[in-house]
Design an enzyme around this catalytic site. Structure first.
Site, short mmCIF file in Angstrom:
data_model
loop_
_atom_site.label_atom_id
_atom_site.label_comp_id
_atom_site.label_asym_id
_atom_site.label_seq_id
_atom_site.Cartn_x
_atom_site.Cartn_y
_atom_site.Cartn_z
N GLU A 168 0.79 -1.24 0.00
CA GLU A 168 0.00 0.00 0.00
C GLU A 168 0.82 1.29 0.00
O GLU A 168 0.57 2.20 0.80
CB GLU A 168 -0.99 -0.03 1.17
CG GLU A 168 -1.89 -1.24 1.12
CD GLU A 168 -2.89 -1.32 2.27
OE1 GLU A 168 -2.81 -0.50 3.20
OE2 GLU A 168 -3.75 -2.23 2.23
N GLU A 272 -6.09 -10.56 -2.28
CA GLU A 272 -6.90 -10.47 -1.06
C GLU A 272 -8.37 -10.38 -1.45
O GLU A 272 -9.06 -9.40 -1.14
CB GLU A 272 -6.48 -9.25 -0.23
CG GLU A 272 -5.02 -9.29 0.20
CD GLU A 272 -4.64 -8.16 1.16
OE1 GLU A 272 -5.53 -7.54 1.75
OE2 GLU A 272 -3.43 -7.91 1.29
#
Ligand code: GLA
Length: 385
Positions: A168, A272
């Site tokens: 991220e 994910e």
């Protein structure tokens, strides 16, 4: 009396019958396996992974183990390898739970992920300051990052197949202004990959992020990876997290990112995956915010509409969403290396507590009783069609 040539003929005839019978049986067996196991159904296309928690990795949930072993050929640790868990204090590493996780993967011959090394959250505050509480400078923070990566990656050298090295780093618009970025500069990303490569030259190294279907984030990541490649930074893949909803994002946008990333010559992964079926505050026009005291208290029914069970119509929508997504992934099977679900069963999904704590969500392939849902069969059907 049976003549000799008749005997030979009968012998060959029986042999042919036996061979046809056996190979038919083998085909039936393979077809049966494929119709019952996700990873076998997608064998030859991409790996199918699942994020597992500490109890599952320790084998403490008897219903979970056979489902994990039968349906998945890759695992990701939900939390045990995050910085705050594995290095809670400057001189204290806690490898116990992660060792169990790796042993589980080895025992079942799985592709084992390390998740993750450098992130802006689930990291202790001490990481960024000295013993007097003053912010570290670039060199000191790089040293701290290097120590962490060398120790953790080194501990699992040759056993963990691949690492989510940086998680991220992209914001909505350009790189995220995290402490890593502010103190070190944008080359904290380069350094993290270099340190990981030095600690285990054979491990694959990935960048992982959410909402990578969004055009602005797609551009940021393409630009970042091109820069890393120009600087000869060893990056092997890009993980698209895919925490998605029933209607959003459009499949077309996901497809554009798969194409844009694979054009860079790296592996592309869905890392994910889960599909929330619950409304956002915005969807139902409610400005509810849970207080500390009522963390597990009553959430307004509009925001938590399926506390008893999921209506058939929504179950159907969920199945269709998963089917559409897997049709896309199958179409791009040559570009996709792995698809990992963020959890095994609805009962243990983080989405029951995020972004609003205390809700009942249904985002995964197995229900709260560990039974396969219709989305599971839908995905199997896509593979076998
Ligand atoms: C991010 C992280 C994961 C996990 C999920 C939510 O996507 O990469 O490790 O924390 O959020 O559970």
């Amino acid at each position: 009396m049976i003549k000799k040539y008749n005997l030979t003929f009968i012998f060959f005839f029986i042999a042919i019958l036996l061979t046809v019978g056996c190979s038919q049986k083998a085909t039936e067996n393979t077809a049966k396996e494929k119709s019952q196991s996700l990873s076998k159904a997608y064998d030859g296309m991409f790996k199918i992974g699942v994020a597992i928690n500490r109890a599952q990795a320790g084998g403490h949930i008897p219903q979970a183990t056979p489902l994990i072993v039968n349906n998945f050929n890759s695992i990701t640790p939900e939390n045990v390898l995050k910085w705050s868990r594995v290095q809670p204090q400057p001189d204290k590493y806690n490898f116990g739970p992660a060792d169990q996780y790796v042993a589980f993967g080895e025992k079942h011959d799985m592709f084992i992920l390390g998740h993750n090394l450098v992130w802006h959250t689930q990291i202790p505050d001490w990481t960024f300051v000295d013993e007097n509480g003053n912010q570290l400078d670039r060199e000191a923070l790089l040293q701290r990052m290097k120590d962490h990566i060398s120790t953790v990656v080194g501990h699992y050298k040759g056993r963990i197949d691949a690492w989510d090295v940086v998680n991220e780093a992209a914001g909505r618009d350009g790189l995220r202004k995290s402490k890593w970025y502010k103190i070190i500069g944008k080359d904290y990303i380069d350094k993290a990959f270099q340190y990981a490569h030095e600690a285990d030259p054979d491990a694959e190294l990935y960048y992982n992020d959410y909402n990578l279907w969004a055009p602005a984030k797609r551009q940021t990541v393409v630009k970042m990876v091109k820069r890393l490649q120009k600087n000869k930074v060893p990056i092997d893949g890009i993980g698209m997290q895919a925490h998605i909803g029933l209607d959003n994002p459009p499949i077309k946008e996901i497809e554009k990112s798969i194409n844009a990333f694979s054009k860079l010559g790296v592996k592309v992964m869905i890392t994910e995956l889960d599909v929330s079926v619950l409304p956002s505050r915005h969807d139902v026009n409610i400005s509810y915010s849970p207080g500390d005291g009522d963390k597990y208290g009553d959430v307004p029914p509009k925001l938590n509409p399926y506390t008893e069970e999921l209506p058939d119509s929504v179950q159907q929508q969920l199945t269709e969403r998963y089917v559409q997504l897997f049709e896309l992934l199958k179409k791009h099977k040559d570009q996709i290396d792995r698809v990992t679900f963020w959890g095994l069963d609805d009962g243990h999904s983080w989405l029951n507590n995020f972004p609003i704590p205390g809700r009942t969500n249904y985002p995964l392939l197995f229900n709260r009783s560990y039974e396969p849902k219709s989305a599971f069969y839908g995905i199997l059907k896509v593979a076998n069609s």
